[in-house]
Design an enzyme around this catalytic site. Structure first.
Site, short mmCIF file in Angstrom:
data_model
loop_
_atom_site.label_atom_id
_atom_site.label_comp_id
_atom_site.label_asym_id
_atom_site.label_seq_id
_atom_site.Cartn_x
_atom_site.Cartn_y
_atom_site.Cartn_z
N TYR A 69 1.00 -1.05 0.02
CA TYR A 69 0.02 -0.13 0.25
C TYR A 69 0.83 1.07 0.23
CZ TYR A 69 -3.93 -3.76 1.89
OH TYR A 69 -4.54 -4.04 1.50
N GLY A 219 -23.57 -1.88 -4.17
CA GLY A 219 -24.31 -1.06 -5.48
C GLY A 219 -26.41 -0.83 -5.64
#
Length: 290
Positions: A69, A219
């Site tokens: 990361y 979603g």
């Protein structure tokens, strides 16, 4: 703090990773405190530091990161913000990915590279031992026995407490357990993506921590008038909070790690720990799919 003195994340309950490492089940994923494409420094470094400090204040005691990361940026920020660490704080990190550009991830599982990853994560995080070290991906070019064997050797040397896996199948977990004890599995899992359902069920049966990454995806299931939106409304919550609450209700081995680069968003996420869904609401969510 709540009226009882309890910190919000504590309401998510406790799970013992590997049977001996207690954490509150709602943790924090530190991928988003880096730059675009999980590459480079964050746009607002000071805010990233505030997020990490606030996470601990809210009762989060599991922070999940990885050397990839940034690369390295997330681990460096964690040490800068939180070291010396509170006694109860568990920092889980991962290794086995090489970053060549923003958005690019290349698995490398050679034993000598994994050993280097562990040594460098120890240095960056200012730790003598990593409580949970996860193989970010199984490298298909390297025998699993070599990859897991090296992590087991590092565990025997006292540099790793518990070993975890990421994005694996049930068969891959079983094969890995022939070479090392596996305390956690981190797979993609959320309200709209449940391809790892069999992995979750295996983890439940074997008392292995299941850490769902990208836990807040909702979603179309969160559109106005949907089941998710309706349930969230009943609790005065957002659809994302309801989805996170569902994960916490879904399984006692589930350890969601929603991530963010903003303190306000962090506080919203942690508030989900206080949402108590009814069995009927959980059942409604179970029927949904993306």
């Amino acid at each position: 703090m709540t009226e009882t003195g309890e910190r919000p994340a504590q309401r998510s309950g406790v799970y013992r990773i590997g049977g001996d490492l207690p954490v509150h089940r709602l943790g924090f994923g530190a991928m988003r405190i880096t730059g675009p494409g999980v590459w480079g420094e964050p746009a607002d470094r000071d805010e990233a530091i505030r997020v990490l400090k606030r996470a601990v204040e809210l009762g989060i005691d599991l922070i999940d990161t990885a050397d990839s990361y940034g690369p390295y940026v997330s681990e460096d920020l964690i040490a800068e913000a939180l070291h010396p660490y509170p006694d109860e704080l568990v920092i889980a990190t991962k290794g086995g990915f090489v970053r060549t550009a923003p958005g690019k991830w290349v698995p490398v599982g050679r034993p000598e590279y994994l050993r280097q990853c562990v040594e460098m994560s120890l240095r960056r995080l200012k730790l003598e031992r990593i409580d949970l070290y996860q193989l970010h991906r199984i490298d298909p070019k390297v025998p699993p026995a070599d990859q897991l064997g090296e992590l087991r050797a590092l565990q025997d040397e006292g540099k790793i407490r518990h070993i975890g896996l990421s994005e694996v199948t049930v068969d891959e977990i079983k094969a890995a357990r022939e070479h090392a004890p596996i305390a956690s599995v981190q797979n993609l899992y959320n309200l709209t993506e449940r391809k790892s359902q069999d992995v979750l069920e295996y983890c439940e049966a074997e008392d292995i921590a299941f850490i769902p990454w990208f836990p807040l995806a909702t979603g179309e299931l969160a559109k106005p008038g949907s089941v998710v939106a309706d349930v969230a409304s009943r609790h005065g919550a957002t659809p994302a909070q309801a989805a996170l609450a569902w994960l916490l209700h879904r399984s006692p081995v589930m350890l969601p790690i929603p991530g963010t680069s903003k303190v306000a968003h962090l506080e919203d996420n942690v508030a989900a720990a206080a949402i108590s869904l009814s069995p009927e609401e959980v059942a409604e969510f179970e029927k949904l799919s993306g």
